[in-house]
Design an enzyme around this catalytic site. Structure first.
Site, mmCIF file in Angstrom:
data_model
loop_
_atom_site.group_PDB
_atom_site.id
_atom_site.type_symbol
_atom_site.label_atom_id
_atom_site.label_comp_id
_atom_site.label_asym_id
_atom_site.label_seq_id
_atom_site.Cartn_x
_atom_site.Cartn_y
_atom_site.Cartn_z
ATOM 1 N N LYS A 220 13.540 31.543 10.374
ATOM 2 C CA LYS A 220 12.089 31.378 10.494
ATOM 3 C C LYS A 220 11.629 32.015 11.802
ATOM 4 C CE LYS A 220 9.265 28.375 12.146
ATOM 5 N NZ LYS A 220 8.266 29.355 12.669
ATOM 6 N N GLU B 89 18.735 26.955 22.802
ATOM 7 C CA GLU B 89 18.475 27.741 24.018
ATOM 8 C C GLU B 89 17.026 27.457 24.392
ATOM 9 O OE1 GLU B 89 16.987 29.728 26.182
ATOM 10 O OE2 GLU B 89 17.656 31.772 25.702
ATOM 11 N N CYS C 243 12.990 33.556 28.800
ATOM 12 C CA CYS C 243 13.607 32.245 28.999
ATOM 13 C C CYS C 243 14.341 32.170 30.326
ATOM 14 C CB CYS C 243 14.533 31.921 27.844
ATOM 15 S SG CYS C 243 15.660 33.251 27.476
ATOM 16 N N GLU D 178 8.340 24.963 33.031
ATOM 17 C CA GLU D 178 8.403 26.352 32.569
ATOM 18 C C GLU D 178 6.992 26.837 32.242
ATOM 19 O OE1 GLU D 178 10.237 27.398 28.666
ATOM 20 O OE2 GLU D 178 11.461 28.755 29.862
HETATM 21 P P1 NAI Z 1 7.905 26.457 20.339
HETATM 22 O O1 NAI Z 1 9.160 25.871 20.865
HETATM 23 O O2 NAI Z 1 6.881 25.542 19.745
HETATM 24 O O3 NAI Z 1 8.244 27.574 19.233
HETATM 25 C C1 NAI Z 1 9.515 28.178 19.053
HETATM 26 C C2 NAI Z 1 9.868 28.167 17.567
HETATM 27 O O4 NAI Z 1 10.008 26.820 17.135
HETATM 28 C C3 NAI Z 1 8.800 28.784 16.650
HETATM 29 O O5 NAI Z 1 9.435 29.469 15.605
HETATM 30 C C4 NAI Z 1 8.077 27.555 16.133
HETATM 31 O O6 NAI Z 1 7.440 27.772 14.897
HETATM 32 C C5 NAI Z 1 9.221 26.574 15.996
HETATM 33 N N1 NAI Z 1 8.824 25.164 15.979
HETATM 34 C C6 NAI Z 1 7.770 24.595 16.630
HETATM 35 N N2 NAI Z 1 7.708 23.273 16.352
HETATM 36 C C7 NAI Z 1 8.743 22.995 15.509
HETATM 37 C C8 NAI Z 1 9.204 21.812 14.861
HETATM 38 N N3 NAI Z 1 8.595 20.638 15.025
HETATM 39 N N4 NAI Z 1 10.297 21.907 14.064
HETATM 40 C C9 NAI Z 1 10.929 23.073 13.899
HETATM 41 N N5 NAI Z 1 10.528 24.228 14.472
HETATM 42 C C10 NAI Z 1 9.452 24.191 15.277
HETATM 43 O O7 NAI Z 1 7.259 27.311 21.527
HETATM 44 P P2 NAI Z 1 5.704 27.688 21.724
HETATM 45 O O8 NAI Z 1 4.832 26.510 21.382
HETATM 46 O O9 NAI Z 1 5.456 28.951 21.028
HETATM 47 O O10 NAI Z 1 5.664 27.929 23.296
HETATM 48 C C11 NAI Z 1 5.487 26.843 24.194
HETATM 49 C C12 NAI Z 1 6.370 26.975 25.412
HETATM 50 O O11 NAI Z 1 7.724 26.968 25.009
HETATM 51 C C13 NAI Z 1 6.245 28.274 26.197
HETATM 52 O O12 NAI Z 1 5.197 28.218 27.112
HETATM 53 C C14 NAI Z 1 7.580 28.340 26.861
HETATM 54 O O13 NAI Z 1 7.581 27.558 28.032
HETATM 55 C C15 NAI Z 1 8.529 27.729 25.868
HETATM 56 N N6 NAI Z 1 9.252 28.758 25.105
HETATM 57 C C16 NAI Z 1 10.532 29.041 25.463
HETATM 58 C C17 NAI Z 1 11.216 30.051 24.832
HETATM 59 C C18 NAI Z 1 12.608 30.388 25.199
HETATM 60 O O14 NAI Z 1 13.019 31.531 25.025
HETATM 61 N N7 NAI Z 1 13.424 29.490 25.635
HETATM 62 C C19 NAI Z 1 10.589 30.859 23.780
HETATM 63 C C20 NAI Z 1 9.253 30.435 23.424
HETATM 64 C C21 NAI Z 1 8.630 29.442 24.100
#
Ligand code: NAI
Ligand code: MG
Length: 493
Positions: free
Chosen positions: A182, A257, A291, A389
């Protein structure tokens, strides 16, 4: 169906069981170009029904035995063909990636090349998965066999869209797993283009399925699904924690991660110019949406003022621009949400610390989610801008007194993904390397990432490792096999 899309807006489809298809609800959602805020595509809004279909396809491809029993050589060749196809289509993939994510085209080109390298690496590794002969004391042969885990659900973020797909799909395919991927809702396009390469490369239907949708409605059903054996997730710490809880009911294997607040540590004896460059590169590459961003910049007191001044001066020269402009060094952030989140941290930073660069919306853009490279200094490590972050171009510069102080500050966050240390003194540098609680530590550099080397975090940055031989291990189970060589009865009773 296709005719319903707005003129000029391309409609993409899910990829399930080797075919492109709409979602069960027939709903689509828009995908934007963050530099213009215009809709450039629409993709299916997958829900539980679509997730169920995708998991059923992956389950059937695995359980029929056909895929896990494919020879490792054949899986390797499929991966090589995928790498070749990515290289052939690199220009258009990079362009689409830059348009959809906002990253500069030159960076997108590196990402796409890295995707191809990742498929090549795991293509080679497919035939090098080895078991063990266990030295048991009886008249027997004892083996440890490595076998694919089964169906892997892979949930990825928007900062490196196709590269995160590659990091997850390539080792899973090499291992003989089947997958449901996804993509992030903001950036699903390159993964769906890539889906079109799979069948031609020889991948049987159902081995890789791709569904586009939102976290709670498409991601969560995937995590809860009883027929999924493993979850690989990259994203926010808060969603990572929810995933561990959701996965507990069915005892799924999980790798996470979750980003961080990585320290980039500069001692006074480091090469000064290289240090300034390294500080900027560490935190501003990919708009800071990384990240492993070196978002806490720890600087030894004796060079601190000079460092802040030089860093701020150079940050102001970083060229913001349209993602497709080859001169651009920093594009817009990925989405309005992220733009607002980052700006709220910039506003908070002004109350927590002093500002040396950025802090205002760059004037030259009428549209687009642009944030100027921002440098806060005299930041206390307990401030929120030093602990949370931000995932945008915002640096927190923190002074330190000596080596022990640097280590203490560096380790004082709940995260532990990455760190870097800059010094010409190898004894000092290595003492610090050993003291840092982080999964990735660079010396006199920050950010170089290689498919050959493990990637993952300590502490709340997650667990499990991607890339290198470690990456394929996360898609393998270990089966102990005991072969008795005594022909006599056990003779116990
Ligand atoms: P997110 O963690 O919500 O999204 C990442 C993935 O998880 C997306 O594919 C999303 O659809 C999915 N996801 C979201 N809620 C879920 C759930 N309940 N169950 C299963 N999958 C789910 O990240 P978002 O909201 O886009 O960004 C928020 C913050 O997260 C950013 O400001 C950043 O700090 C952090 N982040 C960290 C990343 C990393 O590489 N470690 C990458 C993206 C965001
Ligand atoms: Mg979220």
């Amino acid at each position: 169906m296709a005719s319903e899309a707005k003129v000029g807006v391309r409609r993409y489809e899910n990829y399930i069981n080797g075919e492109f298809c709409a979602s069960a609800s027939g709903k689509y959602f828009p995908v934007i170009d963050p530099s213009t805020e215009e809709i450039i595509a629409e993709v299916p809004e997958a829900g539980e029904a679509d997730v169920n279909r995708a998991v059923a396809a992956a389950r059937a491809a695995f359980d029929s035995g056909a895929w896990p029993q494919t020879t490792a050589q054949e899986r390797g060749r499929i991966l090589f063909r995928l790498a070749e196809r990515i290289r052939k289509e690199a220009a258009s993939l990079a362009e689409l990636e830059a348009r959809n994510s906002g990253k500069p085209i030159v960076e997108a080109e590196y990402d796409i090349a890295d995707c191809a390298t990742c498929f090549e690496y795991y293509g080679g590794l497919a035939t090098k998965v080895l078991g063990f002969v266990n030295p048991v004391p009886d008249n027997a042969i004892s083996l440890s066999l490595k076998e694919p885990i089964g169906v892997a659900a892979q949930i990825i973020p928007w900062n490196y869209p196709l590269l995160m797909a590659a990091w997850k799909l390539a080792p899973a395919i090499a291992a003989g797993c089947t997958c449901v991927l996804k993509p992030a809702e903001q950036t699903p396009l390159t993964a769906l283009v890539f889906a079109g390469f799979l069948a031609e490369a020889g991948l049987p239907p159902g081995v890789v399925n791709i569904v586009t949708g939102f976290g709670e409605t498409a991601g969560a059903p995937l995590v809860r699904h009883p027929d999924v054996n493993k979850i690989a997730f990259t994203g926010s710490a808060s969603v990572g924690k929810q995933i561990v809880k959701m996965a507990a009911d069915t005892v799924k294997r999980v790798t996470l991660e979750l980003g961080g607040k990585s320290p980039n540590i500069f001692f006074a004896d480091a090469d000064f110019e290289a240090a300034i460059d390294g500080a900027l590169f560490g935190v501003f590459i990919n708009q800071g949406e990384v990240c492993s961003a070196g978002s806490r910049i720890l600087v030894e007191q004796s060079i601190y003022s000079k460092f802040v001044e030089a860093m701020a001066a150079k940050a102001k020269t970083i060229r913001l621009g349209a993602p497709l402009d080859r001169e651009t060094k920093m594009g817009p952030l990925v989405s309005r949400d992220q733009y607002e989140r980052v700006n709220s941290y910039v506003a908070l930073g002004k109350t927590e610390a002093k500002i040396a660069a950025g802090g205002e919306r760059p004037a030259k853009f009428a549209k687009g989610f642009y944030v100027a490279p921002t440098v806060f200094y005299d930041v206390d490590n307990s401030a929120r801008i030093a602990q949370e972050e931000i995932f945008g171009p915002v640096a927190a510069v923190i002074p330190f007194a000596n080596e022990a102080d640097a280590i203490k500050i560096a380790n004082a966050t709940p995260y532990g993904l990455a760190a870097a240390v800059w010094s010409r003194d190898i004894f000092k540098a290595f003492r610090v390397v050993k003291a840092l609680r982080a999964g990735i530590v660079w010396v006199n550099h920050m950010q170089p990432t290689y498919v050959e080397a493990p990637w993952g975090g300590y502490k709340q940055s997650g667990f499990g490792r991607e890339l290198g031989p470690f990456g394929i291990d996360e898609y393998l189970e270990t089966k102990q096999v005991h072969i008795n060589l005594n022909e006599q009865p056990i003779g116990w009773y």
